[in-house]
Design an enzyme around this catalytic site. Structure first.
Site, PDB file in Angstrom:
ATOM      1  N   SER A  46       0.877  -1.172   0.000  1.00  0.00           N
ATOM      2  CA  SER A  46       0.000   0.000   0.000  1.00  0.00           C
ATOM      3  C   SER A  46       0.911   1.218   0.000  1.00  0.00           C
ATOM      4  O   SER A  46       1.745   1.375   0.902  1.00  0.00           O
ATOM      5  CB  SER A  46      -0.885  -0.026   1.244  1.00  0.00           C
ATOM      6  OG  SER A  46      -1.921   0.927   1.137  1.00  0.00           O
ATOM      7  N   GLU A  47       0.785   2.080  -1.014  1.00  0.00           N
ATOM      8  CA  GLU A  47       1.818   3.105  -1.193  1.00  0.00           C
ATOM      9  C   GLU A  47       1.846   4.153  -0.089  1.00  0.00           C
ATOM     10  O   GLU A  47       2.803   4.921   0.012  1.00  0.00           O
ATOM     11  CB  GLU A  47       1.724   3.763  -2.581  1.00  0.00           C
ATOM     12  CG  GLU A  47       0.509   4.610  -2.822  1.00  0.00           C
ATOM     13  CD  GLU A  47      -0.580   3.847  -3.556  1.00  0.00           C
ATOM     14  OE1 GLU A  47      -0.692   2.626  -3.326  1.00  0.00           O
ATOM     15  OE2 GLU A  47      -1.320   4.471  -4.338  1.00  0.00           O
ATOM     16  N   ASN A  48       0.792   4.189   0.758  1.00  0.00           N
ATOM     17  CA  ASN A  48       0.862   5.107   1.896  1.00  0.00           C
ATOM     18  C   ASN A  48       1.778   4.600   3.001  1.00  0.00           C
ATOM     19  O   ASN A  48       1.964   5.303   3.992  1.00  0.00           O
ATOM     20  CB  ASN A  48      -0.538   5.415   2.438  1.00  0.00           C
ATOM     21  CG  ASN A  48      -1.331   4.178   2.824  1.00  0.00           C
ATOM     22  OD1 ASN A  48      -1.211   3.126   2.169  1.00  0.00           O
ATOM     23  ND2 ASN A  48      -2.134   4.280   3.849  1.00  0.00           N
ATOM     24  N   GLY A  49       2.373   3.405   2.800  1.00  0.00           N
ATOM     25  CA  GLY A  49       3.462   3.054   3.693  1.00  0.00           C
ATOM     26  C   GLY A  49       3.493   1.704   4.358  1.00  0.00           C
ATOM     27  O   GLY A  49       3.984   1.600   5.482  1.00  0.00           O
ATOM     28  N   SER A  88       8.548   3.730   0.871  1.00  0.00           N
ATOM     29  CA  SER A  88       7.438   3.136   0.121  1.00  0.00           C
ATOM     30  C   SER A  88       7.689   3.257  -1.372  1.00  0.00           C
ATOM     31  O   SER A  88       7.465   2.310  -2.135  1.00  0.00           O
ATOM     32  CB  SER A  88       6.134   3.836   0.491  1.00  0.00           C
ATOM     33  OG  SER A  88       5.035   3.170  -0.088  1.00  0.00           O
TER      34      SER A  88
END
Lengths: 217, 217, 217, 217
Positions: A46-49, A88
């Protein structure tokens, strides 16, 4: 409609291999997680981390700060790990994501993708899409074949690009197409359609694979 | 070095026209108490750097709705229609940056780098006006460092020396912004004694943090 | 994805002539069990990337003393007189890189960046043969990304998915190297069950790690 | 000899202010930590990856992995924090270190520094010195005024440089000199010496401050 999305998501799921780190875009791509075959263990990034994203929690079991890149509550799989946004995207840009699945406004036979703005109309921004498309080992566009009857698979994109020549595979309810050096190759066809149906719904020049396989989901 | 301040003391340093970095991703990890205070104080003409403009009622979006922002440098605005409306009306300037590039630009600003070389955005409108460098036969965009006057962060646990521990996906841009502003102010959900965060597990060293305000949400 | 291997299985992947990144700083955080195994196996003509060449009896230095290294890319060799002796005798090539530059080069190699711009080394012999870029009126050196065939790491705690937790100053280059090699092998001082390292406190996500060997010192 | 080192270390200590993050090089600079004035709380940064370094432990109380950049066991102060080498040098290069204290082989009146190699003789490597000298807000050279009677403070360095025009202050047993736009200014003199003594021991042109203060330690 739901059936179309289900067909696409199920077919995309078959592209994913055991151990793959996968980033699923918002919307239709998110559904792919529901159809991962038994015995295949994929790791959602998940690119938010974080890596190790699980499905949505039961109502009432939401955890604060545990949300996906769309802001929705999710759960964690065993072995999950969190990091900051620079790490990320080091994961994303650095080729550590085996596959990214995302939607498109337009995609063309050279593998160009447009999915982040319509000038003068809709400018939501690229978010992480440009990095994902540049960095993931395999870029899968998962979308309905046309938009209100208009072709989205073109000879050449007319909207501002997200990335140049990065798309590997296009999966729609009509079939599966691969971007290859010789052009856009129709690899599989949904038996509910004919080759002529697909050609009519596609502006790009389609090379028909021989043999042309049935798209099974 | 007594870093613990009242919210009035801390927010008093933020003046009209300043450039602010604000942590968070769609509001998760955004110091909402600071946003409340900025709205109450009515500082205006702000340049805001953050992942996104949140929602109209959450995160950075609230400053947009309240017309305190003249320029936003973010990766997307799709979840806050008011940002798009103000942009189309010419009331606000929006600079859209790929998310991974934004993360690296902030990191570079804090790390004393002159920027980074990235493939993201090549061949798209993102490359307009930017230098390119060829390394090992591949072309990259030069993306320049970004700094701010003030960084506003949120930590789950903050000790009295300013060491920060973030929870889950609330980390995102916060540790990067902690390095890249002249004045760094953190909202502590829980203020703990120095030593309660194990030295191995500090995510933002207190040396970056100038002021701590207790009482984040 | 079963990552736990015997040391024989893991070290069998290291062949003559390969480029290895080896974690550690003067031996602290260096996987000494792997060094033992490399000495026993006698692989040669290695290119080694690390912070330093340790001491004659500790860290990377032991491979130098045993004449298994043809090239070392490090920030200093002062603590291991044998490296200097071999260098002056023309038996080994030594590339000296400023420590902060080396860290960023390894990070860039893992993060899909084409390199970074740094002021370090400007006006010194470090700048020889390197591109320069002017950003915001200041001149910077372009420092290129570095990758390796194999990264050898040491973790204090490693779970069965490969998530790593480092202790104190043993972290150093390990998390950076974890991203920058085709094959990543970690020596686990303590192997723990998945989940025993809190997802917030994972320092190297397991997605970077291919093989885990139990029993570091 | 020890008295000379003590004089230098004591005088350097007076340059450090409460709250300063300071990096002390190996050797003489390390002694500075012993002479920090009462009430002044400085934070020592160790480039191998932490802030909050304390003095050497009592014999038998050494902790594994808790070592300084010279590989020696140290202790931690309250609020210490560990990080990887990229972050360590982000701190150093990014201007988050208030002062770095290091030795020199040569330093010149333009603020150039040479401290990492003697061609054909001694090539230990630059380690972190180039980044420290480029990045720290204040660069203090702490060294004996001459080496075996030969001047080390020159009109122009002849050895390979560590950095160009980065030195701010030179502190020796004879006095305190500042690099200023007009040249190298002798600010303070150790009353044990005369101006003529210092001039004789210095190749650089010295501008004598008026008034010239006594160097008190």
């Amino acid at each position: 409609m739901d059936n179309i999305r289900e067909i696409i998501a199920k077919r995309v799921a078959k592209e994913l291999k055991d151990g793959d780190v996968v980033n699923l875009g918002i919307g239709l791509p998110t559904l792919v997680a529901n159809y991962i075959p038994e015995g295949v263990d994929i790791i959602l990034q998940s690119e938010n981390g974080f890596v190790g994203m699980g499905p949505a929690p039961e109502a009432g079991k939401e955890e604060k700060d545990l949300v996906n890149a769309g802001g929705l509550n999710v759960t964690l799989m065993p072995g999950a790990a969190f990091f900051d946004s620079a790490t990320s995207f080091a994961i994303i840009r650095g080729g550590h994501v085996a596959a990214t699945v995302l939607g498109a406004l337009q995609v063309d036979q050279k593998g160009n993708l447009a999915n982040w703005m319509i000038p003068g109309k809709l400018v939501p921004g690229m978010g992480g899409a440009m990095d994902l498309v540049s960095g993931a080992k395999k870029v899968i566009v998962a979308m309905e074949h046309t938009a209100k009857g208009k072709a989205k698979i073109l000879k050449e994109c007319t909207l501002p690009l997200t990335a140049v020549a990065e798309v590997d595979l296009i999966i729609t309810e009509m079939g599966v197409m691969a971007v290859k050096p010789e052009g856009l190759v129709l690899l599989e066809i949904n038996p509910a359609y004919t080759v002529e149906d697909i050609k009519a719904a596609t502006e790009a020049e389609l090379i028909i694979a021989d043999p042309l396989k049935d798209m099974t989901v | 070095m007594h870093k613990i301040k009242t919210i009035e003391e801390a927010m008093g340093h933020i003046k009209d026209g300043m450039t602010l970095m604000i942590g968070g991703f769609l509001g998760t990890g955004t110091p909402e108490t600071f946003i409340d205070a900025l709205i109450e104080r009515g500082v205006k003409d702000l340049t805001v750097i953050g992942n996104d403009t949140g929602f109209p009622d959450k995160g950075i979006g609230r400053l947009i709705v309240n017309k305190q922002v003249k320029k936003a440098i973010v990766s997307h605005i799709g979840t806050n229609p008011e940002t798009g409306r103000q942009m189309n009306a010419g009331e606000i300037e929006v600079v859209l940056v790929p998310q991974g590039t934004l993360a690296e630009q902030v990191r570079a600003g804090g790390a004393g780098l002159g920027g980074i070389l990235t493939p993201t955005g090549l061949g798209t409108i993102v490359e307009e006006g930017k230098q390119k460098v060829v390394v090992q036969g591949k072309t990259y965009l030069v993306e320049e460092p970004i700094r701010a006057d003030v960084a506003l962060l949120k930590g789950a646990k903050v000790d009295k020396k300013g060491n920060i521990y973030y929870n889950y996906a609330a980390r995102n841009f916060n540790p990067l912004m902690a390095m890249a502003a002249d004045l760094v102010i953190v909202e502590a959900e829980t203020l703990v004694e120095t030593g309660e965060i194990h030295p191995n597990e500090v995510m933002t060293p207190g040396i970056f943090v100038d002021m701590i305000v207790e009482g984040g949400k």
